[in-house]
Design a protein around this motif. Structure first.
Motif, PDB file in Angstrom:
ATOM      1  N   ALA A 355      11.940 103.771  53.711  1.00 30.95           N
ATOM      2  CA  ALA A 355      10.683 104.438  53.451  1.00 30.95           C
ATOM      3  C   ALA A 355      10.781 105.389  52.397  1.00 30.95           C
ATOM      4  N   ALA A 356      11.883 106.302  52.074  1.00 33.68           N
ATOM      5  CA  ALA A 356      11.720 107.187  51.099  1.00 33.68           C
ATOM      6  C   ALA A 356      11.955 106.476  49.828  1.00 33.68           C
ATOM      7  N   ALA A 357      12.875 105.162  49.800  1.00 30.74           N
ATOM      8  CA  ALA A 357      13.134 104.426  48.714  1.00 30.74           C
ATOM      9  C   ALA A 357      11.737 103.908  48.080  1.00 30.74           C
ATOM     10  N   ALA A 358      11.136 103.274  49.185  1.00 29.82           N
ATOM     11  CA  ALA A 358       9.824 102.549  48.879  1.00 29.82           C
ATOM     12  C   ALA A 358       8.570 103.511  48.242  1.00 29.82           C
ATOM     13  N   TYR A 359       8.606 104.731  48.937  1.00 25.45           N
ATOM     14  CA  TYR A 359       7.567 105.709  48.389  1.00 25.45           C
ATOM     15  C   TYR A 359       7.942 106.323  46.856  1.00 25.45           C
ATOM     16  N   GLY A 360       9.534 106.245  46.438  1.00 28.68           N
ATOM     17  CA  GLY A 360      10.012 106.623  45.295  1.00 28.68           C
ATOM     18  C   GLY A 360      10.021 105.387  44.193  1.00 28.68           C
ATOM     19  N   GLY A 365      17.525 102.326  45.757  1.00 30.36           N
ATOM     20  CA  GLY A 365      17.128 103.081  47.101  1.00 30.36           C
ATOM     21  C   GLY A 365      17.026 102.072  48.203  1.00 30.36           C
ATOM     22  N   VAL A 366      16.188 100.966  47.844  1.00 30.90           N
ATOM     23  CA  VAL A 366      15.796 100.149  48.662  1.00 30.90           C
ATOM     24  C   VAL A 366      16.719  99.065  48.952  1.00 30.90           C
ATOM     25  N   LEU A 367      17.595  98.538  47.988  1.00 29.60           N
ATOM     26  CA  LEU A 367      18.845  97.767  48.295  1.00 29.60           C
ATOM     27  C   LEU A 367      19.898  98.485  49.080  1.00 29.60           C
ATOM     28  N   GLY A 368      20.201  99.764  49.016  1.00 32.13           N
ATOM     29  CA  GLY A 368      21.002 100.679  49.763  1.00 32.13           C
ATOM     30  C   GLY A 368      20.485 100.702  51.182  1.00 32.13           C
ATOM     31  N   ALA A 369      19.348 100.849  51.330  1.00 32.97           N
ATOM     32  CA  ALA A 369      18.629 100.926  52.824  1.00 32.97           C
ATOM     33  C   ALA A 369      18.578  99.603  53.545  1.00 32.97           C
ATOM     34  N   LEU A 478       3.058 102.727  48.982  1.00 31.25           N
ATOM     35  CA  LEU A 478       2.769 103.346  50.085  1.00 31.25           C
ATOM     36  C   LEU A 478       2.547 102.867  51.279  1.00 31.25           C
ATOM     37  N   GLY A 479       1.772 101.709  51.496  1.00 28.11           N
ATOM     38  CA  GLY A 479       1.924 100.896  52.518  1.00 28.11           C
ATOM     39  C   GLY A 479       3.371 100.426  53.086  1.00 28.11           C
ATOM     40  N   PHE A 480       4.292 100.229  52.321  1.00 31.17           N
ATOM     41  CA  PHE A 480       5.422  99.628  52.604  1.00 31.17           C
ATOM     42  C   PHE A 480       6.258 100.921  53.280  1.00 31.17           C
ATOM     43  N   ALA A 481       6.164 102.226  52.959  1.00 25.00           N
ATOM     44  CA  ALA A 481       6.796 103.319  53.138  1.00 25.00           C
ATOM     45  C   ALA A 481       6.062 103.587  54.516  1.00 25.00           C
ATOM     46  N   VAL A 482       4.825 103.549  54.724  1.00 26.00           N
ATOM     47  CA  VAL A 482       4.120 103.924  56.021  1.00 26.00           C
ATOM     48  C   VAL A 482       4.782 102.903  57.193  1.00 26.00           C
ATOM     49  N   CYS A 483       4.937 101.715  56.694  1.00 20.99           N
ATOM     50  CA  CYS A 483       5.497 100.602  57.807  1.00 20.99           C
ATOM     51  C   CYS A 483       6.691 101.029  58.109  1.00 20.99           C
ATOM     52  N   CYS A 484       7.683 101.432  57.226  1.00 25.13           N
ATOM     53  CA  CYS A 484       9.076 101.680  57.552  1.00 25.13           C
ATOM     54  C   CYS A 484       9.135 103.039  58.330  1.00 25.13           C
ATOM     55  N   VAL A 485       8.359 104.067  58.101  1.00 26.84           N
ATOM     56  CA  VAL A 485       8.272 105.125  58.982  1.00 26.84           C
ATOM     57  C   VAL A 485       8.024 104.525  60.530  1.00 26.84           C
ATOM     58  N   VAL A 486       6.937 103.881  60.653  1.00 31.10           N
ATOM     59  CA  VAL A 486       6.764 103.320  61.900  1.00 31.10           C
ATOM     60  C   VAL A 486       7.808 102.686  62.445  1.00 31.10           C
TER      61      VAL A 486
END
Length: 515
Positions: A355-360, A365-369, A478-486
């Protein structure tokens, strides 16, 4: 009463069994790969066959529909007439359908070929998994073998785009289907010598009405959720889902009244089986949804080509591979229940990092996550898969395998549909009020609906990058990040619930640890 899985002191497997496992794993990899390999070929297929929008959707979806619809039938058929026999029939049909798909000259031919591929593919996953159970009697070896099988299944989805991208760089789009044929030929040659035959002597005849009811249950539900993901939520899309649920009620009633049902409902009375099935489904739900966003994010937000995105995904694939081979060590050390619970928590940490990597909008970050998610996801899925198959009676292993695969298909379809719909809602809210006056009505509608539409319109217009494209990319991120938080919050809740469910199942941790 403790759930105990037999076979802890069974004899060890020999060279024949391990070679047989390799053959089964490669066949499963091909089956899994066909779920994703077509994505990169779609532009070439569109240019060659000129399908309509509806035909394009069916080319993409029909394989998964048929796989999900026929998994239970083919798994049960393997229990009745022999799992090796069903696997060989399916392998032959898979090879023939692959050739038909490769040389299709119209969109309709490709759709029919993909449908046949799906029906044939539905024989491979439950047959291979149930045969793995038969090959390895020792529980420690069986768990390791299921890990290798799971590696092949996971890698199929990960390397599909990579292999497809390499082939499409030099060959006709039909090459993504032709690569299936030599593997199926090798399976047809090797299987009679390496794989034992296994069937239930108490199976009875296959109930055709149950087959039709199972199709009437699975296909409308997946169809409804797939269209929800593609077009956003509309009330009319609930009709096929509702129809599937109603047919499902009839299906369950018929299974309860039959002496030899298509699905043995008694399996669901085994607490470890039911709990593992639910955790397995939920795990696949979030991983499929998040990784769909990740693939789109790499290409549409960060601007990578499909092949570049596939190459950047290799570290994640390596993590999945290593964890699949080493997952049994976690189970042996912590026990099945702790492995599942720890894996769910690690998964939650990974999705929070995503979520943090997608928002940024961070590639690293995305690959590490995604690698953190792999560390948590693989032990959860392999441990629950082992429990699902291992807690079922041996004569129902094919049916249990099919139920496991069907739940994974449902979980994947639900994850893509529901998380995809949530991401679409966030994207459209972000695009509300954006000035699109320079576009005509059709173009503005495409830009407002999806990021893919916005990218295509921007390419068609040429020139400098329009301001609204940056906004569209931010909205998708932002949509990607929201989904990851959920996903992260829900996985933590699931871990708490699963702990209580497994406690009520009274799983014998000493038996489970021997897995």
């Amino acid at each position: 009463m403790h759930e105990k899985i037999a076979g802890e002191s069974a004899p060890l497997a020999g060279r024949r069994e391990w070679i047989g496992l390799c053959v089964l794993s490669i066949a499963c990899l091909i089956y899994s790969m066909d779920l994703s390999v077509l994505f990169l070929a779609m532009p070439a297929i569109v240019a060659d066959l000129d399908p309509s929008a509806s035909e394009l959707l069916w080319i993409n979806d029909i394989y998964g529909f048929m796989v999900a619809g026929f998994l239970v039938t083919m798994g049960t058929l393997g229990d009745r007439i022999g799992r090796r026999r069903v696997l060989l029939i399916g392998a032959f049909a898979f090879g023939v359908a692959s050739a038909l798909a490769a040389f299709s000259s119209t969109a309709q031919q490709l759709i029919i070929s993909r449908a046949l591929l799906g029906i044939a593919g539905a024989t491979i996953a439950p047959s291979t998994l149930s045969l793995v159970v038969n090959l390895f009697q020792n529980e420690a070896e069986r768990n390791r073998a299921i890990g290798i099988w799971g590696t092949a299944f996971a890698l199929g989805g990960l390397v599909g785009p990579l292999i497809g991208g390499a082939l499409l760089q030099y060959f006709h789009w039909g090459s993504v289907f032709l690569i299936n044929i030599p593997v199926m030929v090798a399976l047809l040659i090797a299987a009679p010598f390496l794989l034992p035959e296994y069937r239930s002597n108490e199976g009875g005849k296959l109930d055709l009405l149950s087959v039709l009811l199972s199709l009437g249950t699975v296909l409308p539900v997946i169809y409804g959720f797939k269209h929800m993901a593609a077009y956003g939520f509309e009330p009319g899309q609930l009709l096929p889902i509702l129809a599937g649920v109603l047919v499902g009620v009839l299906f369950i009633r018929r299974q309860s009244s039959l002496a030899h049902p298509l699905i043995d409902l008694r399996l669901f009375r085994i607490p470890a089986f039911t709990a593992s099935l639910l955790v397995n489904l939920a795990g696949v739900f979030f991983v499929f949804g998040v990784f769909l966003f990740q693939n789109l994010f790499l290409q549409l937000v960060l601007g990578l080509s499909p092949l570049e995105a596939a190459l950047w995904s290799i570290p994640s694939a390596l993590v999945f591979t290593v964890m699949s081979f080493q997952a049994y060590r976690f189970t042996n050390r912590f026990g099945a229940v702790r492995t599942v619970l720890i894996g769910l928590v690690v998964n939650a940490v990974g999705t929070a990092a995503m979520a943090a990597a997608a928002y940024g909008e961070s590639l690293v970050g995305v690959l590490g996550a995604s690698m953190i998610i792999g560390v948590g996801f693989v032990p959860v899925i392999l441990t629950t898969t082992g429990l699902i198959v291992g807690t079922a009676p041996p004569e129902r292993a094919g049916s249990a395998s099919a139920i496991s695969e069907t739940s994974a298909e449902f979980g994947g379809a639900l994850g893509i549909a529901l998380l995809g719909s949530l991401g679409t809602v966030v994207y459209r809210m972000r695009m509300d009020g954006i000035d699109l006056s320079s576009l005509n009505e059709t173009q503005a509608s495409a830009v407002s609906a999806t990021l893919a539409g916005a990218v295509e319109i921007a390419k068609a217009l040429g020139g400098t990058t329009p301001v609204w494209l940056d906004t569209a990319r931010t909205g998708f991120a932002l949509g990607f990040a929201v989904c990851c938080v959920v996903a992260s919050v829900t996985l933590l809740i699931l871990a708490a619930v699963a702990r209580k469910v497994y406690q009520s199942a009274h799983i014998d941790e000493r038996s489970a640890a021997a897995h």
